[in-house]
Motif scaffolding. Sequence first.
Motif, mmCIF file in Angstrom:
data_model
loop_
_atom_site.group_PDB
_atom_site.id
_atom_site.type_symbol
_atom_site.label_atom_id
_atom_site.label_comp_id
_atom_site.label_asym_id
_atom_site.label_seq_id
_atom_site.Cartn_x
_atom_site.Cartn_y
_atom_site.Cartn_z
ATOM 1 N N GLY A 107 0.740 -1.343 0.195
ATOM 2 C CA GLY A 107 -0.027 0.059 0.005
ATOM 3 C C GLY A 107 0.695 1.277 -0.252
ATOM 4 O O GLY A 107 1.710 1.295 -1.040
ATOM 5 N N CYS A 108 0.566 2.235 1.052
ATOM 6 C CA CYS A 108 1.407 3.511 1.080
ATOM 7 C C CYS A 108 2.634 3.398 1.973
ATOM 8 O O CYS A 108 3.489 4.295 2.205
ATOM 9 C CB CYS A 108 0.474 4.519 1.643
ATOM 10 S SG CYS A 108 -1.077 4.856 0.450
ATOM 11 N N HIS A 110 6.482 2.040 3.152
ATOM 12 C CA HIS A 110 7.636 1.695 2.745
ATOM 13 C C HIS A 110 8.671 1.083 3.387
ATOM 14 O O HIS A 110 8.551 1.157 4.675
ATOM 15 C CB HIS A 110 8.238 3.203 2.276
ATOM 16 C CG HIS A 110 7.435 3.848 1.382
ATOM 17 N ND1 HIS A 110 7.690 3.736 -0.106
ATOM 18 C CD2 HIS A 110 6.685 4.814 1.150
ATOM 19 C CE1 HIS A 110 6.736 4.523 -0.643
ATOM 20 N NE2 HIS A 110 6.107 5.460 0.048
ATOM 21 N N ALA A 132 1.095 4.279 7.000
ATOM 22 C CA ALA A 132 0.313 5.153 6.243
ATOM 23 C C ALA A 132 -0.211 6.403 6.837
ATOM 24 O O ALA A 132 -0.546 6.366 8.088
ATOM 25 C CB ALA A 132 -0.905 4.349 5.369
ATOM 26 N N GLN A 136 -5.442 9.004 4.149
ATOM 27 C CA GLN A 136 -4.788 8.627 2.809
ATOM 28 C C GLN A 136 -5.260 7.261 2.115
ATOM 29 O O GLN A 136 -5.413 6.010 2.916
ATOM 30 C CB GLN A 136 -3.219 8.504 2.813
ATOM 31 C CG GLN A 136 -2.677 8.409 1.435
ATOM 32 C CD GLN A 136 -1.290 8.620 1.743
ATOM 33 O OE1 GLN A 136 -0.501 8.360 2.744
ATOM 34 N NE2 GLN A 136 -0.407 8.482 0.557
ATOM 35 N N CYS A 138 -4.811 3.924 -0.068
ATOM 36 C CA CYS A 138 -3.624 3.245 -0.279
ATOM 37 C C CYS A 138 -4.135 1.888 -1.027
ATOM 38 O O CYS A 138 -5.460 1.448 -0.688
ATOM 39 C CB CYS A 138 -2.878 2.849 0.813
ATOM 40 S SG CYS A 138 -2.475 4.199 1.799
#
Length: 168
Positions: A107-108, A110, A132, A136, A138
Amino acid sequence: MRYLTKLVGTGLILATVTACGGQETMATHPASGGDSVAPSGSVTTSPSAMPPAPPNPTGKPRLEVPAGSTPVPAGKVDATALPSGFPHEVYTANGGTILNVRAEEGGCGHALGEAIEQTAQRVVVDLSETKAQTGQMCTMDLRYPYLSVALAAPLGERTVVLKQSPPR
């Protein structure tokens, strides 16, 4: 007359969209069986002719193992602290002073990797993921990038211990 103008305008738009969307080039759909011929002004190569991935001094995740990396033997990687199904591929580079570790992100988020302990017997690498942002949207996909983790000294015969921390 009013309907004729709308009909002609709609027809022109439809013809333009169809003409632009229907053009397929050899670059986007190469012929099977080797290198393709591209339209004038563009260059395409076969995947086997692609240069190796350049070194990654920034430490940003990448999807390929950097060129010149050497796999760490499975007996020298302890991944018992990782969840089932989590990747546990580890490579060395730069004379053993860089570990390229396969991580998991989605998803968002990292992937993050950090050598949190370095002794004469082992190197502990903590794998985590960024959180995240609230609110937001994602995607729900998983990616498995390689992270570069710097070591104070070459890995040598030390064991790499992989562990996972909650998202940060």
